[in-house]
Design a protein around this motif. Structure first.
Motif, mmCIF file in Angstrom:
data_model
loop_
_atom_site.group_PDB
_atom_site.id
_atom_site.type_symbol
_atom_site.label_atom_id
_atom_site.label_comp_id
_atom_site.label_asym_id
_atom_site.label_seq_id
_atom_site.Cartn_x
_atom_site.Cartn_y
_atom_site.Cartn_z
ATOM 1 N N GLU A 185 38.488 42.857 40.094
ATOM 2 C CA GLU A 185 37.739 43.029 38.861
ATOM 3 C C GLU A 185 37.675 44.495 38.449
ATOM 4 O O GLU A 185 37.782 44.831 37.259
ATOM 5 N N ALA A 186 37.522 45.371 39.406
ATOM 6 C CA ALA A 186 37.483 46.803 39.093
ATOM 7 C C ALA A 186 38.821 47.270 38.540
ATOM 8 O O ALA A 186 38.869 48.062 37.588
ATOM 9 N N ALA A 187 39.915 46.788 39.129
ATOM 10 C CA ALA A 187 41.247 47.168 38.654
ATOM 11 C C ALA A 187 41.491 46.662 37.242
ATOM 12 O O ALA A 187 42.076 47.368 36.412
ATOM 13 N N CYS A 188 41.066 45.443 36.956
ATOM 14 C CA CYS A 188 41.221 44.904 35.600
ATOM 15 C C CYS A 188 40.493 45.779 34.581
ATOM 16 O O CYS A 188 41.022 46.074 33.501
ATOM 17 N N GLY A 189 39.292 46.197 34.922
ATOM 18 C CA GLY A 189 38.536 47.042 34.015
ATOM 19 C C GLY A 189 39.160 48.410 33.830
ATOM 20 O O GLY A 189 39.115 48.995 32.750
ATOM 21 N N HIS A 190 39.779 48.909 34.888
ATOM 22 C CA HIS A 190 40.372 50.249 34.840
ATOM 23 C C HIS A 190 41.713 50.260 34.116
ATOM 24 O O HIS A 190 42.004 51.189 33.344
#
Length: 380
Positions: free
Chosen positions: A233-238
């Motif tokens: 999820e963090a990678a998707c947001g980044h």
């Protein structure tokens, strides 16, 4: 000894005595790969079944004639998988019925979209039972990872195309299915896709697979993330991009794995049939000066090209210049067994030192040259 294995060993000893070449066959799904098969068929379908499976130990031992789809279904029941995503390829005459076998998976050594992130088939082979060219049943490795002196024979078998012997059984390391997965899509040129992949590769991101191709004049990069829920999820947001529907994304990656994506099918339509080439190059290699738009996987390391036969040398020269190699993966006009019928070699020529090693291994395991003669290189 198991009756089916004993029968195969007897057949091999008789063939060695008569110098009769044998063509080892699993599911018959990869005849197009490698040089033309020779000899009498030696089918592995009787070597079927799961010998042992310890989910808590992440190890499975399976007989070579077992369909890969059957093994993967069992693993899925326990939330586990073969993470390298070997292609299953339905049998040409019976699509979806049998598909590739476990023995064929190891012998071909082919890996799917996630290979650059999780490793290749050989990295998951812990042990193997082999019937050599003398009809001897030999076992190598075991069911745990460990260092070995000399050749790790069980791993040497991965990608050997059956020229060293008949793989009867293998022990494989398996892994849990990742807790989370997401696929992002980016519209970009080939050069921008390679730049982005190289940039992302230097960051602590849960990258698992990537694919770039151009359709209707628009380049599109698909990026699959796998790992812990928070990391994905963090990678998707980044990273941004457009997040794809989970079911559509799964179908997309499956189509790449088994080469059913429209990019692969387009080479065989009408009278424009073209050879399918696989170029293996460093991930950092720039856009190659070749005609046609490739399909790029493995974060830039695997590049597929459709090309007419006259472009063979140009493809091989471009791959060498980039520090890689080129393989004629599937010919446009195969014979009835799916193998090329002309003089263009499927694989790049070996250097003299490597050729000596190949010949020494072939002589040690198959002194009478009865197994898959010439399937890898025509003089072996």
């Amino acid at each position: 000894m198991d009756p089916a294995l004993r029968q195969i060993a007897d057949r091999i000893r008789a063939a060695a005595t008569d110098a009769t070449p044998l063509d080892i066959r699993g599911g018959g799904t990869k005849y197009f790969y490698g040089e033309a098969p020779q000899g009498e068929p030696l089918v592995t379908s009787e070597l079927h079944g799961i010998t042992s499976y310890e989910p808590s130990e992440l190890v499975v031992t399976v007989r070579a004639g077992t369909p890969l789809a059957e093994l993967e279904a069992l693993l899925a029941e326990h939330g586990q998988c073969l993470p390298f995503e070997a292609p299953r390829f339905a049998h040409p005459a019976n699509p979806g019925v049998r598909g590739g076998t476990v023995g064929g998976m190891v012998a071909a050594g082919l890996s799917g979209p996630s290979r650059a992130s999780v490793g290749a088939v050989r990295d998951y082979v812990l042990g193997a039972t082999l019937v050599n060219g003398r009809g001897e049943v030999l076992s190598f490795g075991g069911t745990v990872m460990k260092n070995v002196a000399g050749y790790d024979v069980s791993r040497v078998l991965a990608g050997s195309l059956g020229v060293l012997g008949l793989i009867a059984e293998v022990s494989l390391k398996v892994l849990p299915v990742a807790p989370a997965e997401a696929t992002l899509s980016f519209d970009c040129s080939q050069a921008d896709a390679l730049r982005l992949l190289n940039e992302w590769g230097g960051r602590p991101l849960p990258l698992n697979a990537s694919a770039w191709h151009e359709a209707d004049g628009v380049g599109r990069l698909a990026l699959r993330l796998r790992g812990a829920v928070a990391a994905v999820e963090a990678a998707c947001g980044h990273l941004g991009g457009e997040r794809q529907d989970a079911q559509q994304a799964a179908a997309f990656w499956q189509s790449l794995r088994d080469q059913q994506h429209p990019w692969f099918a387009a080479r065989l339509v009408d009278d424009g049939a073209a050879d399918l080439w696989r170029l293996s190059v460093p991930q950092t290699a720039p856009v190659l000066a070749l005609d046609g738009m490739p399909l790029i996987e493995w974060h830039g390391g695997q590049r597929w090209y459709c090309a007419a036969r006259g472009q063979a040398e140009a493809l091989r020269d471009a791959a060498r210049a980039a520090g890689g190699s080129a393989t004629l993966f599937a010919a446009a006009s195969p014979d009835s067994l799916g193998a090329a019928t002309d003089s263009v070699p499927k694989f790049d020529a070996l250097s003299p030192p490597l050729a000596r090693i190949h010949r020494a291994l072939k002589h040690e395991f198959d002194p009478h040259r009865i197994f898959n003669r010439g399937r890898f290189y025509r003089d072996l």
